[in-house]
Design a protein around this motif. Structure first.
Motif, PDB file in Angstrom:
ATOM      1  N   ALA A  58      -5.793  27.298 -31.559  1.00 15.59           N
ATOM      2  CA  ALA A  58      -6.390  26.020 -31.965  1.00 15.59           C
ATOM      3  C   ALA A  58      -7.902  26.100 -32.067  1.00 15.59           C
ATOM      4  O   ALA A  58      -8.510  25.504 -32.959  1.00 15.59           O
ATOM      5  CB  ALA A  58      -5.991  24.923 -30.980  1.00 15.59           C
ATOM      6  N   ARG A  59      -8.566  26.843 -31.157  1.00 13.69           N
ATOM      7  CA  ARG A  59     -10.029  26.896 -31.168  1.00 13.69           C
ATOM      8  C   ARG A  59     -10.562  27.552 -32.428  1.00 13.69           C
ATOM      9  O   ARG A  59     -11.693  27.289 -32.844  1.00 13.69           O
ATOM     10  CB  ARG A  59     -10.543  27.655 -29.935  1.00 13.69           C
ATOM     11  CG  ARG A  59     -10.147  29.129 -29.887  1.00 13.69           C
ATOM     12  CD  ARG A  59     -10.486  29.720 -28.534  1.00 13.69           C
ATOM     13  NE  ARG A  59     -10.251  31.159 -28.445  1.00 13.69           N
ATOM     14  CZ  ARG A  59      -9.063  31.710 -28.246  1.00 13.69           C
ATOM     15  NH1 ARG A  59      -7.987  30.948 -28.147  1.00 13.69           N
ATOM     16  NH2 ARG A  59      -8.941  33.028 -28.159  1.00 13.69           N
ATOM     17  N   ARG A  62     -10.318  24.781 -35.928  1.00 14.43           N
ATOM     18  CA  ARG A  62     -10.904  23.454 -35.924  1.00 14.43           C
ATOM     19  C   ARG A  62     -11.991  23.264 -36.976  1.00 14.43           C
ATOM     20  O   ARG A  62     -12.507  22.165 -37.153  1.00 14.43           O
ATOM     21  CB  ARG A  62     -11.488  23.158 -34.536  1.00 14.43           C
ATOM     22  CG  ARG A  62     -10.441  22.807 -33.512  1.00 14.43           C
ATOM     23  CD  ARG A  62     -10.954  22.876 -32.097  1.00 14.43           C
ATOM     24  NE  ARG A  62     -12.298  22.328 -31.958  1.00 14.43           N
ATOM     25  CZ  ARG A  62     -13.023  22.474 -30.866  1.00 14.43           C
ATOM     26  NH1 ARG A  62     -12.563  23.144 -29.842  1.00 14.43           N
ATOM     27  NH2 ARG A  62     -14.230  21.953 -30.788  1.00 14.43           N
ATOM     28  N   ASP A  63     -12.398  24.343 -37.635  1.00 15.43           N
ATOM     29  CA  ASP A  63     -13.469  24.227 -38.619  1.00 15.43           C
ATOM     30  C   ASP A  63     -13.350  25.382 -39.612  1.00 15.43           C
ATOM     31  O   ASP A  63     -12.351  26.099 -39.610  1.00 15.43           O
ATOM     32  CB  ASP A  63     -14.835  24.231 -37.924  1.00 15.43           C
ATOM     33  CG  ASP A  63     -15.835  23.302 -38.616  1.00 15.43           C
ATOM     34  OD1 ASP A  63     -15.887  23.331 -39.863  1.00 15.43           O
ATOM     35  OD2 ASP A  63     -16.545  22.560 -37.933  1.00 15.43           O
ATOM     36  N   ALA A  68     -11.687  20.610 -41.265  1.00 17.34           N
ATOM     37  CA  ALA A  68     -12.218  20.148 -39.979  1.00 17.34           C
ATOM     38  C   ALA A  68     -11.382  19.007 -39.434  1.00 17.34           C
ATOM     39  O   ALA A  68     -10.812  18.216 -40.178  1.00 17.34           O
ATOM     40  CB  ALA A  68     -13.668  19.703 -40.140  1.00 17.34           C
ATOM     41  N   GLY A  70      -8.343  17.272 -36.854  1.00 13.51           N
ATOM     42  CA  GLY A  70      -7.019  17.531 -36.281  1.00 13.51           C
ATOM     43  C   GLY A  70      -5.907  17.540 -37.303  1.00 13.51           C
ATOM     44  O   GLY A  70      -4.888  16.909 -37.108  1.00 13.51           O
ATOM     45  N   GLU A 260     -16.707  17.007 -28.397  1.00 14.23           N
ATOM     46  CA  GLU A 260     -16.168  18.211 -29.027  1.00 14.23           C
ATOM     47  C   GLU A 260     -17.102  18.617 -30.166  1.00 14.23           C
ATOM     48  O   GLU A 260     -17.323  17.851 -31.103  1.00 14.23           O
ATOM     49  CB  GLU A 260     -14.761  17.937 -29.555  1.00 14.23           C
ATOM     50  CG  GLU A 260     -14.010  19.164 -30.020  1.00 14.23           C
ATOM     51  CD  GLU A 260     -12.569  18.838 -30.343  1.00 14.23           C
ATOM     52  OE1 GLU A 260     -12.291  18.543 -31.523  1.00 14.23           O
ATOM     53  OE2 GLU A 260     -11.728  18.853 -29.421  1.00 14.23           O
ATOM     54  N   THR A 262     -18.224  21.154 -33.257  1.00 14.60           N
ATOM     55  CA  THR A 262     -17.946  22.211 -34.218  1.00 14.60           C
ATOM     56  C   THR A 262     -19.197  22.387 -35.061  1.00 14.60           C
ATOM     57  O   THR A 262     -20.230  21.777 -34.800  1.00 14.60           O
ATOM     58  CB  THR A 262     -16.732  21.858 -35.104  1.00 14.60           C
ATOM     59  OG1 THR A 262     -16.994  20.624 -35.793  1.00 14.60           O
ATOM     60  CG2 THR A 262     -15.478  21.689 -34.269  1.00 14.60           C
ATOM     61  N   LYS A 293     -15.150  10.319 -35.181  1.00  8.07           N
ATOM     62  CA  LYS A 293     -15.483  11.523 -35.929  1.00  8.07           C
ATOM     63  C   LYS A 293     -16.923  11.393 -36.414  1.00  8.07           C
ATOM     64  O   LYS A 293     -17.239  10.514 -37.224  1.00  8.07           O
ATOM     65  CB  LYS A 293     -14.549  11.690 -37.132  1.00  8.07           C
ATOM     66  CG  LYS A 293     -13.065  11.736 -36.763  1.00  8.07           C
ATOM     67  CD  LYS A 293     -12.691  13.082 -36.233  1.00  8.07           C
ATOM     68  CE  LYS A 293     -11.181  13.199 -36.086  1.00  8.07           C
ATOM     69  NZ  LYS A 293     -10.772  14.519 -35.628  1.00  8.07           N
TER      70      LYS A 293
END
Length: 369
Positions: A58-59, A62-63, A68, A70, A260, A262, A293
């Motif tokens: 998952a890490r 994410r981008d 970008a 979920g 969080e 990114t 977001k």
């Protein structure tokens, strides 16, 4: 039987035969791939997982190059992991609806795009940013988060994107910039630095034959990183004032959320391990939560935020002492709903996250859009 009916039957028979042959070919190809994965993992002492859990990769997803946020449509497969040249490393394949960077050139057939990715650990935390070799045409699609490291030739031939300009400059200036300029492999892969890891990726299926070559390239990148007098810690990179203030503001509220980060976003998302979520959702409360977001533009020092709802999926974790397991599901359109919790606490306040980031932006000298 008429001639037209015979033609239809013949065509249907041909389609069935073609489908069977295609299925047999795919199965044969898959068996050959699995044999190669088995040979590779045995030789290096690695492990191969055909369908990894979300937490395994998952890490990385994410981008960039993945959309970008979920997005639930991401499917990862053939996750291989172990140690390479003394560093934890892994590889995987992912299917996504589209790529996320300017000038990606996604087709319009509606077919998922397949991406192969490889990653290894770095000697220390470097921040979150991406690096891609780009030509003049691709440069024309550059986005607001494109950075310059102060090396004219490198800035001309590569696109660097991220929120942490100081981190990108510190990592790329010197030996690493010269290495990427001189090494032809930098034309084959996109790169993303994610904390203390670096990931290489390319469009197309993963092949066991390419894993070692990609990891060798990443290890050479890791070896080119300048050795700092004091290794930087996460969240302390120069230029991270907005991130630092946002985390400080959130800590002061003691709200059950986390920041969080990114390369182009700074989001406020629920920390579902917090007991307060366990209590509310465990009591049969509303099954949706707020997420903020936040898109960031380092060039203009501005932010813009949008409010979203996500469904929370509650499952039995397998033990009474552990309580229910919580996870976020698909994204919902913006709309009104309220929890039956007295007062405007962060769990029911639709303005909480945007107000928090706005305060952090003001302290950092940024502006809210």
């Amino acid at each position: 039987m008429s001639e037209s009916v015979q033609q239809i039957i013949g065509m249907a028979f041909f389609v069935v035969v073609l489908g069977v042959v295609s299925s047999l070919w795919r199965r044969r190809k898959r068996r050959q791939e699995l044999s190669k994965y088995d040979e590779f993992t045995k030789r290096l002492g690695w492990q191969h997982v055909e369908r990894p859990r979300n937490g395994d990769v998952a890490r990385f997803m994410r981008d960039e190059p993945f959309p970008a946020g979920g997005t639930p449509e991401r499917l990862a497969s053939d996750y291989c992991h172990g140690t390479y040249r003394g560093r934890p490393a892994c590889s995987f394949e992912a299917s996504v609806p589209r790529l996320s960077f300017p000038g990606a050139g996604d087709d319009d057939t509606g077919k998922p795009i397949v991406v192969a990715a490889w990653a290894t650990q770095l000697p220390y935390f470097v921040g979150d940013f991406s690096v891609r070799r780009t030509g003049r045409v691709s440069r024309a699609f550059g986005g607001p988060n494109d950075l310059r490291i102060g090396h004219p030739e490198f800035d001309e031939q590569f696109t660097v994107r991220g929120l942490q300009e100081g981190a990108a400059v510190a990592a790329l200036q010197g030996p690493l910039a010269e290495f990427l300029l001189a090494d032809p492999r930098s034309k084959d892969f996109g790169l993303r630095f994610i904390g203390d890891e670096v990931m290489a990726w390319e469009k197309g299926e993963q092949s066991p034959d390419k894993i070692e070559a990609a990891l060798q390239f990443l290890c050479e990148i890791a070896d080119c990183l300048p050795v700092p007098a004091v290794p930087p810690q996460a969240g302390s990179t120069a230029g991270d004032a907005l991130i630092q203030h946002a985390r400080a503001e959130l800590a002061a509220t003691r709200a059950p959320y986390r920041i969080e980060v990114t390369q182009s976003r700074l989001d406020v998302v629920p920390d579902l391990t917090d007991p307060r979520w366990q209590r509310v959702l465990g009591e049969g409360g509303q099954d949706r939560v707020y997420l903020w977001k936040v898109t960031c533009n380092p060039q203009t020092k501005s932010i813009s935020s949008s409010l979203r709802h996500h469904r929370v999926i509650v499952t039995d974790s397998g033990g009474q002492a552990q309580g229910p397991a919580l996870s976020l599901g698909g994204e919902f359109a913006q709309g009104g709903f309220r929890r039956s919790v007295p007062g405007m606490d962060p769990m029911s306040d639709p303005n909480f996250g945007s107000a928090l980031i706005s305060r952090a932006a003001a302290r950092a000298g940024w502006r809210s859009g």
